[in-house]
Design a protein around this motif. Sequence first.
Motif, PDB file in Angstrom:
ATOM      1  N   HIS A  44       8.004  -6.518   1.871  1.00  0.00           N
ATOM      2  CA  HIS A  44       6.708  -6.855   2.038  1.00  0.00           C
ATOM      3  C   HIS A  44       6.791  -8.558   2.460  1.00  0.00           C
ATOM      4  CE1 HIS A  44       5.299  -9.010  -1.660  1.00  0.00           C
ATOM      5  NE2 HIS A  44       5.959  -8.129  -2.230  1.00  0.00           N
ATOM      6  N   LYS A  45       5.653  -8.836   3.171  1.00  0.00           N
ATOM      7  CA  LYS A  45       5.897 -10.264   3.845  1.00  0.00           C
ATOM      8  C   LYS A  45       5.083 -11.161   2.997  1.00  0.00           C
ATOM      9  CE  LYS A  45       4.369  -8.161   7.563  1.00  0.00           C
ATOM     10  NZ  LYS A  45       3.888  -8.000   8.980  1.00  0.00           N
ATOM     11  N   ARG A  46       4.333 -10.731   1.901  1.00  0.00           N
ATOM     12  CA  ARG A  46       3.571 -11.949   1.279  1.00  0.00           C
ATOM     13  C   ARG A  46       4.435 -12.616   0.148  1.00  0.00           C
ATOM     14  NH1 ARG A  46      -2.335  -8.792   0.853  1.00  0.00           N
ATOM     15  NH2 ARG A  46      -2.069  -7.771   2.817  1.00  0.00           N
ATOM     16  N   TYR A 105       3.298 -13.181  -4.975  1.00  0.00           N
ATOM     17  CA  TYR A 105       2.741 -11.991  -5.744  1.00  0.00           C
ATOM     18  C   TYR A 105       3.892 -11.656  -6.609  1.00  0.00           C
ATOM     19  CZ  TYR A 105      -1.188 -11.280  -2.495  1.00  0.00           C
ATOM     20  OH  TYR A 105      -2.382 -11.293  -1.751  1.00  0.00           O
ATOM     21  N   LEU A 129       3.999  -5.930 -10.329  1.00  0.00           N
ATOM     22  CA  LEU A 129       3.152  -5.317 -11.226  1.00  0.00           C
ATOM     23  C   LEU A 129       4.076  -4.617 -12.305  1.00  0.00           C
ATOM     24  CD1 LEU A 129       0.309  -5.390 -12.770  1.00  0.00           C
ATOM     25  CD2 LEU A 129      -0.051  -3.533 -11.484  1.00  0.00           C
ATOM     26  N   LEU A 130       4.841  -3.990 -11.563  1.00  0.00           N
ATOM     27  CA  LEU A 130       5.612  -2.941 -12.567  1.00  0.00           C
ATOM     28  C   LEU A 130       6.997  -3.340 -13.044  1.00  0.00           C
ATOM     29  CD1 LEU A 130       5.059   0.228 -10.658  1.00  0.00           C
ATOM     30  CD2 LEU A 130       3.720  -0.737 -12.427  1.00  0.00           C
ATOM     31  N   SER A 131       7.675  -4.349 -12.721  1.00  0.00           N
ATOM     32  CA  SER A 131       8.799  -4.933 -13.081  1.00  0.00           C
ATOM     33  C   SER A 131       8.492  -5.715 -14.253  1.00  0.00           C
ATOM     34  CB  SER A 131       9.627  -5.661 -12.099  1.00  0.00           C
ATOM     35  OG  SER A 131       9.975  -4.859 -11.010  1.00  0.00           O
ATOM     36  N   SER A 165      -3.697 -14.512 -10.543  1.00  0.00           N
ATOM     37  CA  SER A 165      -3.333 -13.172 -10.580  1.00  0.00           C
ATOM     38  C   SER A 165      -2.969 -12.401  -9.244  1.00  0.00           C
ATOM     39  CB  SER A 165      -4.433 -12.365 -11.573  1.00  0.00           C
ATOM     40  OG  SER A 165      -4.429 -12.876 -12.694  1.00  0.00           O
ATOM     41  N   GLN A 166      -1.936 -12.399  -8.718  1.00  0.00           N
ATOM     42  CA  GLN A 166      -1.694 -11.715  -7.517  1.00  0.00           C
ATOM     43  C   GLN A 166      -0.440 -10.944  -7.505  1.00  0.00           C
ATOM     44  OE1 GLN A 166      -3.036 -14.249  -4.182  1.00  0.00           O
ATOM     45  NE2 GLN A 166      -1.269 -15.117  -4.604  1.00  0.00           N
ATOM     46  N   PHE A 167      -0.724  -9.614  -7.609  1.00  0.00           N
ATOM     47  CA  PHE A 167       0.377  -8.451  -8.076  1.00  0.00           C
ATOM     48  C   PHE A 167       0.681  -7.531  -6.600  1.00  0.00           C
ATOM     49  CE2 PHE A 167      -1.723  -9.642 -11.921  1.00  0.00           C
ATOM     50  CZ  PHE A 167      -0.529  -9.818 -12.702  1.00  0.00           C
ATOM     51  N   PHE A 168       1.851  -7.154  -6.679  1.00  0.00           N
ATOM     52  CA  PHE A 168       2.129  -6.169  -5.830  1.00  0.00           C
ATOM     53  C   PHE A 168       2.809  -4.975  -6.467  1.00  0.00           C
ATOM     54  CE2 PHE A 168       6.820  -6.071  -5.273  1.00  0.00           C
ATOM     55  CZ  PHE A 168       6.989  -7.424  -5.418  1.00  0.00           C
ATOM     56  N   ILE A 169       2.644  -4.009  -5.772  1.00  0.00           N
ATOM     57  CA  ILE A 169       3.446  -2.744  -6.110  1.00  0.00           C
ATOM     58  C   ILE A 169       3.830  -1.924  -5.060  1.00  0.00           C
ATOM     59  CG2 ILE A 169       3.066  -0.236  -7.448  1.00  0.00           C
ATOM     60  CD1 ILE A 169       0.386  -1.149  -8.583  1.00  0.00           C
ATOM     61  N   GLN A 170       5.050  -1.514  -4.953  1.00  0.00           N
ATOM     62  CA  GLN A 170       5.630  -0.799  -3.961  1.00  0.00           C
ATOM     63  C   GLN A 170       5.705   0.662  -4.357  1.00  0.00           C
ATOM     64  OE1 GLN A 170       9.017  -3.594  -3.242  1.00  0.00           O
ATOM     65  NE2 GLN A 170       8.185  -3.559  -1.247  1.00  0.00           N
ATOM     66  N   ALA A 171       4.568   1.440  -4.046  1.00  0.00           N
ATOM     67  CA  ALA A 171       4.606   2.876  -4.257  1.00  0.00           C
ATOM     68  C   ALA A 171       5.426   3.665  -3.220  1.00  0.00           C
ATOM     69  CB  ALA A 171       3.241   3.104  -4.398  1.00  0.00           C
ATOM     70  N   MET A 183       1.255  -2.129  -2.114  1.00  0.00           N
ATOM     71  CA  MET A 183      -0.198  -2.426  -2.645  1.00  0.00           C
ATOM     72  C   MET A 183      -0.187  -3.897  -3.211  1.00  0.00           C
ATOM     73  SD  MET A 183      -0.854   0.843  -5.008  1.00  0.00           S
ATOM     74  CE  MET A 183      -2.678   0.243  -5.154  1.00  0.00           C
ATOM     75  N   PHE A 196      11.585   0.789 -13.360  1.00  0.00           N
ATOM     76  CA  PHE A 196      10.721  -0.624 -12.980  1.00  0.00           C
ATOM     77  C   PHE A 196      11.183  -1.614 -14.030  1.00  0.00           C
ATOM     78  CE2 PHE A 196       7.899   2.480 -10.794  1.00  0.00           C
ATOM     79  CZ  PHE A 196       8.176   2.058  -9.430  1.00  0.00           C
TER      80      PHE A 196
END
Lengths: 236, 236
Positions: free
Chosen positions: A69-71, A74, A77-79, A225-231, B175, B235
């Motif tokens: 992702h390009k952001r 972030y 969240l899961l690691s 708090s800026q989180f990402f998840i790659q689902a 996400m 994860f």
Amino acid sequence: MLKYQQIATEIEKYIEDNKLQQGNKLPVLETLMAQFAASKSTITKALDLLEKKGVVYQVRGSGIFVRRHKRKGYISLLSNQGFKKELEGFHITSEVIELDVRKPTEEAAYNLNMNVEDDVYYVKRVQYMNKKTLCLEESFYNKSIITYLNNEIVSDSIFKYINEGLGLKVGFSDMFLQVNKINEEEAKYLGLETGAPGLYIETIYHLTNGQSFDFSKLTYNYEQSQFFIQANSHFL
Amino acid sequence: MLKYQQIATEIEKYIEDNKLQQGNKLPVLETLMAQFAASKSTITKALDLLEKKGVVYQVRGSGIFVRRHKRKGYISLLSNQGFKKELEGFHITSEVIELDVRKPTEEAAYNLNMNVEDDVYYVKRVQYMNKKTLCLEESFYNKSIITYLNNEIVSDSIFKYINEGLGLKVGFSDMFLQVNKINEEEAKYLGLETGAPGLYIETIYHLTNGQSFDFSKLTYNYEQSQFFIQANSHFL
């Protein structure tokens, strides 16, 4: 770390070093086998792991492509163990507020499937990111599993110690997220006003054998708090 | 749905129907093969899928066990199509506020890798859970992929339509979560006061071929926002 996990890490590093972008195609299997000096089955297992982690996606009949992702800024969240890695460019520190052996709260005992009469290691920390408060943490470790903790361990990565020091294998976790207004104590530690938004994340960590060993409650500073998840598709 | 996906759903139903709890052991492979009238490889693939989804965990040399957290009223953060299922016992409705074809915002165009001159379907909805507002949603669908939407579709499950109506396969999603104080417009739709905590979730959905087709921005009512994630060891 098993061979395919090692190769997965190397492929991930290759993606980062070469600044590959979302949608870029990875070399074909034969090239990867030569490049990473690994067998077909090891490369395949490594790619499956990277797909689970959300690092690549496979398009049948077409190849393996990069997910990225390009952001910036972030946090994954899961690691957990990969936490620091994800935070490259961030500077994370911990301040230990309390560390002792005690009886668990009823809530902690319930979540850890243990008796309120048994002992836990209780850890209270504030984590900082770039010198600003990231979160307030309270954790309860079942002492019959996590037999020893000290200030030095708790100031660093507890999970690294559990893995390498105690030789335990972390298996899976149940996370619970909520948003609410923070209370006076949380506000004090986070340097915010009472009633500010807070992200609450409770996690129950289990060993690979299913035993729960850690119940942690984190309250995140909403400004950090800026989180990402790659689902993956299996969730959809 | 492929055979092993069908079997996975049946095993999940079996776990629920029999009220199996965290740590309960599933029958051995041979029994599952007989019970679900499926081959060994189908059962194995079904169990792998359930492990990825966080429904079971496998302990080498010991068996397959149930994962099932004990908390009621939490919504699965990662399940989208399974959303309604996860919400059994909840009553979810949608109110469509806007639905039209327009040019994307720069933000939407960026996240969808498309040109600001190209068309999107824009959907604005409020979702209700048990008659209280759950979230405000704004979604942008790349019209060259999602070629048609109408009020009826948008009032129901858009993803079900994409899958079954358009025959497209949803692959993976990125996400992004943030917490902040909600603004006046969000407060109005959510029935909260301006400045109340809000959970913001932006998601970019991709097809299995990697094409992004939907950029959605959800603002959750903090009073209704309780999420869970069942994460796996890859994860950690």
